[in-house]
Scaffold this motif. Structure first.
Motif, short mmCIF file in Angstrom:
data_model
loop_
_atom_site.label_atom_id
_atom_site.label_comp_id
_atom_site.label_asym_id
_atom_site.label_seq_id
_atom_site.Cartn_x
_atom_site.Cartn_y
_atom_site.Cartn_z
N LYS A 57 0.85 -1.18 0.05
CA LYS A 57 0.23 0.04 -0.15
C LYS A 57 0.93 1.19 -0.12
CE LYS A 57 -3.57 -2.46 2.40
NZ LYS A 57 -4.34 -2.56 3.75
N SER A 65 -7.64 5.90 1.55
CA SER A 65 -8.41 5.16 2.36
C SER A 65 -9.00 6.10 3.76
CB SER A 65 -7.69 3.85 2.94
OG SER A 65 -7.51 3.02 1.85
N LYS A 68 -12.01 7.58 3.01
CA LYS A 68 -12.78 6.66 2.71
C LYS A 68 -13.31 6.54 1.25
CE LYS A 68 -14.02 6.34 7.33
NZ LYS A 68 -15.21 6.49 8.55
N ASP A 81 -8.50 -4.83 0.07
CA ASP A 81 -9.43 -4.07 1.04
C ASP A 81 -10.76 -3.93 0.32
OD1 ASP A 81 -7.70 -3.90 3.29
OD2 ASP A 81 -6.54 -2.58 1.95
N ASN A 83 -12.42 -1.34 -0.06
CA ASN A 83 -12.71 -0.29 -0.66
C ASN A 83 -11.98 -0.18 -2.20
OD1 ASN A 83 -10.42 0.02 0.90
ND2 ASN A 83 -10.47 2.56 0.28
N ILE A 111 -10.59 2.17 9.20
CA ILE A 111 -9.18 2.93 8.80
C ILE A 111 -8.23 2.88 9.91
CG2 ILE A 111 -10.15 4.30 6.66
CD1 ILE A 111 -10.10 6.67 8.80
#
Length: 125
Positions: A57, A65, A68, A81, A83, A111
């Motif tokens: 990441k 993230s 969001k 993940d 999202n 998160i």
């Protein structure tokens, strides 16, 4: 689709010449935040290198993230993940990922894995 505006930040060549694609080049970290905060979807960009199988990441991924946001990512990064919407380099795959990401809601996204600057400093010391 021309109903969306694409803000391209970073050292990218201006390969796409359309009214709804805006290139900014590189900018200071603080300036990028306002684009991320108000984006509908964010794109995880990373060049794939031969024989490199480990992708982690990135800072941008963490920022996306934190706000969001749904993230479009190349499938080879193997990001899992909730999202993340993975795609392969076909028009159908990209269109499907964009469509799914625009209809997603991540208000409840966990998160807690994102560390504060204090937590990072404590790890370094």
């Amino acid at each position: 689709s021309e109903e969306y505006i694409f803000h391209i930040i970073g050292p990218f060549e201006k390969n796409i010449q359309k009214k709804n694609v805006i290139y900014y080049g590189e900018m200071e970290y603080e300036e990028t935040i306002k684009y991320i905060k108000y984006a509908d979807v964010c794109l995880q960009t990373l060049v794939r290198f031969p024989y490199c199988e480990l992708y982690e990441k990135t800072l941008k991924y963490t920022q996306y993230s934190f706000f969001k946001k749904p993230i479009l990512a190349p499938e080879y990064m193997e990001l899992k993940d909730e999202n993340v919407f993975n795609y392969v380099l076909t028009q159908e795959s990209i269109n499907n990922s964009i469509s799914k990401s625009l209809n997603a809601n991540f208000d409840m996204l966990d998160i807690s894995w994102i560390k504060t600057w204090n937590e990072i400093a404590m790890e370094i010391c």
